[in-house]
Design a protein around this motif. Structure first.
Motif, PDB file in Angstrom:
ATOM      1  N   LEU A 151       0.775  -1.196  -0.161  1.00 51.80           N
ATOM      2  CA  LEU A 151       0.101   0.029   0.144  1.00 51.80           C
ATOM      3  C   LEU A 151       0.928   1.166   0.002  1.00 51.80           C
ATOM      4  N   ALA A 152       1.826   1.316   0.609  1.00 49.95           N
ATOM      5  CA  ALA A 152       2.960   2.380   0.943  1.00 49.95           C
ATOM      6  C   ALA A 152       3.426   2.451  -0.695  1.00 49.95           C
ATOM      7  N   ARG A 153       3.792   1.482  -1.393  1.00 49.19           N
ATOM      8  CA  ARG A 153       4.380   1.836  -2.592  1.00 49.19           C
ATOM      9  C   ARG A 153       3.422   2.317  -3.402  1.00 49.19           C
ATOM     10  N   ALA A 154       2.318   1.851  -3.643  1.00 46.93           N
ATOM     11  CA  ALA A 154       1.212   2.285  -4.459  1.00 46.93           C
ATOM     12  C   ALA A 154       1.087   3.848  -4.041  1.00 46.93           C
ATOM     13  N   ALA A 155       1.114   4.353  -2.682  1.00 45.92           N
ATOM     14  CA  ALA A 155       1.070   5.680  -2.459  1.00 45.92           C
ATOM     15  C   ALA A 155       2.256   6.309  -2.906  1.00 45.92           C
ATOM     16  N   ALA A 156       3.396   5.833  -2.764  1.00 46.00           N
ATOM     17  CA  ALA A 156       4.717   6.420  -3.216  1.00 46.00           C
ATOM     18  C   ALA A 156       4.678   6.826  -4.961  1.00 46.00           C
ATOM     19  N   PHE A 157       4.166   5.836  -5.460  1.00 46.35           N
ATOM     20  CA  PHE A 157       4.134   5.901  -6.962  1.00 46.35           C
ATOM     21  C   PHE A 157       3.197   6.875  -7.355  1.00 46.35           C
ATOM     22  N   GLU A 158       1.906   6.982  -6.688  1.00 45.82           N
ATOM     23  CA  GLU A 158       1.201   7.971  -7.120  1.00 45.82           C
ATOM     24  C   GLU A 158       1.691   9.467  -6.572  1.00 45.82           C
ATOM     25  N   GLY A 159       2.331   9.570  -5.351  1.00 44.97           N
ATOM     26  CA  GLY A 159       2.683  10.943  -4.951  1.00 44.97           C
ATOM     27  C   GLY A 159       3.788  11.521  -5.740  1.00 44.97           C
ATOM     28  N   ALA A 160       4.773  10.370  -6.212  1.00 42.57           N
ATOM     29  CA  ALA A 160       6.006  11.111  -6.494  1.00 42.57           C
ATOM     30  C   ALA A 160       6.082  12.260  -7.325  1.00 42.57           C
ATOM     31  N   PRO A 161       5.045  12.334  -8.601  1.00 46.79           N
ATOM     32  CA  PRO A 161       5.188  13.410  -9.377  1.00 46.79           C
ATOM     33  C   PRO A 161       4.824  14.783  -9.005  1.00 46.79           C
ATOM     34  N   ASP A 162       4.237  14.869  -7.823  1.00 43.24           N
ATOM     35  CA  ASP A 162       3.880  15.884  -6.928  1.00 43.24           C
ATOM     36  C   ASP A 162       4.849  16.259  -5.482  1.00 43.24           C
ATOM     37  N   GLY A 163       5.727  15.493  -5.503  1.00 39.65           N
ATOM     38  CA  GLY A 163       6.840  15.582  -4.607  1.00 39.65           C
ATOM     39  C   GLY A 163       6.352  14.971  -3.068  1.00 39.65           C
ATOM     40  N   VAL A 164       5.635  14.035  -3.005  1.00 41.81           N
ATOM     41  CA  VAL A 164       5.171  13.369  -1.789  1.00 41.81           C
ATOM     42  C   VAL A 164       5.831  11.983  -1.782  1.00 41.81           C
ATOM     43  N   ARG A 165       6.393  11.809  -0.859  1.00 41.25           N
ATOM     44  CA  ARG A 165       7.178  10.673  -0.503  1.00 41.25           C
ATOM     45  C   ARG A 165       6.571   9.616   0.534  1.00 41.25           C
ATOM     46  N   VAL A 166       6.657   8.525   0.481  1.00 44.02           N
ATOM     47  CA  VAL A 166       5.905   7.734   1.235  1.00 44.02           C
ATOM     48  C   VAL A 166       7.008   6.376   1.299  1.00 44.02           C
ATOM     49  N   ASN A 167       7.168   6.074   2.731  1.00 42.71           N
ATOM     50  CA  ASN A 167       8.228   5.161   3.032  1.00 42.71           C
ATOM     51  C   ASN A 167       7.920   4.486   4.217  1.00 42.71           C
ATOM     52  N   VAL A 168       8.430   3.064   4.612  1.00 41.67           N
ATOM     53  CA  VAL A 168       8.062   2.319   5.582  1.00 41.67           C
ATOM     54  C   VAL A 168       9.284   2.074   6.630  1.00 41.67           C
ATOM     55  N   VAL A 169       9.208   2.228   7.944  1.00 42.27           N
ATOM     56  CA  VAL A 169      10.218   1.998   8.674  1.00 42.27           C
ATOM     57  C   VAL A 169       9.720   0.360   9.380  1.00 42.27           C
ATOM     58  N   ALA A 170      10.694  -0.626   9.274  1.00 40.88           N
ATOM     59  CA  ALA A 170      10.222  -1.916   9.519  1.00 40.88           C
ATOM     60  C   ALA A 170      11.116  -2.051  10.910  1.00 40.88           C
ATOM     61  N   PRO A 171      10.500  -2.098  12.221  1.00 42.76           N
ATOM     62  CA  PRO A 171      11.348  -2.546  13.512  1.00 42.76           C
ATOM     63  C   PRO A 171      11.290  -3.936  13.469  1.00 42.76           C
ATOM     64  N   GLY A 172      12.297  -4.505  14.474  1.00 43.56           N
ATOM     65  CA  GLY A 172      12.044  -5.754  15.026  1.00 43.56           C
ATOM     66  C   GLY A 172      11.378  -5.765  16.457  1.00 43.56           C
ATOM     67  N   LEU A 173      11.745  -6.311  17.528  1.00 37.80           N
ATOM     68  CA  LEU A 173      11.116  -6.118  18.750  1.00 37.80           C
ATOM     69  C   LEU A 173      11.477  -4.655  19.241  1.00 37.80           C
TER      70      LEU A 173
END
Length: 231
Positions: free
Chosen positions: A144-166
């Motif tokens: 979902l984040a990648r889909a939003a990132a693809f959509e937002g990139a032309p308008d300067g909107v970045r979307v990323n995920v931080v993936a923690p362990g415990l």
């Protein structure tokens, strides 16, 4: 930078809000008592209120999540309907609702950054963490984040995920107090040398992804997991 932090009363969310505030940023932090983004309409309320209070938005953090163990989350053959529905509502639906509300606002401001707190479990299966609903929710968040990132990139909107362990938060207390799990921490998270990550360490990763230092990063999953995903 003007930032909305959702899940601001949780371990990671509160650490993010504190770190951003200490860094001189303007922050609005909400939780389920002020704007529940895991309920229909809650995300729109949170984004609108934060944009009004701050005069716009430059960043959004999604740090809302829950475990479904108490509801019966577990292996696919044993996961209950209640756990499946509740975990996906809180962990996945809320991300969709928040992205849907935030993207137009950030686009209207000329760009911005969204960071979603995911999980190392989205990509690494483990015998002690075989929870079908949780695993599915965190895996779907990455797509979902990648889909939003693809959509937002032309308008300067970045979307990323931080993936923690415990992470040493109340949500992880069950695992961290289980000798069978805590005894495996040197194996699971070798960088921690037997300790879980601190919320502050995850907040630092979130803050970097919000900042101009990561201006060329979008659609990425940043493992902030102490080496968990190396297995």
């Amino acid at each position: 930078m003007r930032v909305l932090v959702c899940g601001g009363s949780g371990g990671i969310g509160s650490a993010c809000a504190a770190a951003l505030t200490a860094g001189g940023h303007d922050v609005v932090a909400v939780d389920r008592d002020t704007a529940d983004v895991a309920q229909p309409g809650g995300a729109e309320k949170a984004v609108s209120a934060a944009a009004d209070a701050l005069g716009g938005l430059d960043g959004v953090v999604h740090a809302v999540g829950r475990s479904g163990r108490r509801l019966g989350d577990g292996p696919v053959s044993a996961c209950t309907d209640e756990a499946w529905r509740e975990v996906l509502r809180v962990n996945l639906d809320s991300v969709f609702w928040l992205l849907r509300a935030a993207l137009p606002v950030l686009r209207g401001n000329g760009g911005g950054s969204v960071v979603v707190v995911g999980s190392a479990l989205a990509r690494t299966l483990d015998r002690d963490f075989l929870t079908a609903a949780y695993l599915t929710s965190k895996s779907a968040v990455e797509t979902l984040a990648r889909a939003a990132a693809f959509e937002g990139a032309p308008d300067g909107v970045r979307v990323n995920v931080v993936a923690p362990g415990l992470v040493d938060t109340p949500m992880a207390a069950r695992a961290l107090t289980d000798p069978a799990v805590s005894g495996r921490l040197p194996e699971l998270m070798p960088l921690g040398r037997g300790s879980a990550s601190s919320p502050d360490a995850i907040a630092a990763a979130v803050e970097w992804l919000l900042s101009p230092a990561s201006a060329q990063v979008t659609g990425a999953v940043l493992p902030a997991d102490g080496g968990w995903s190396l297995r």
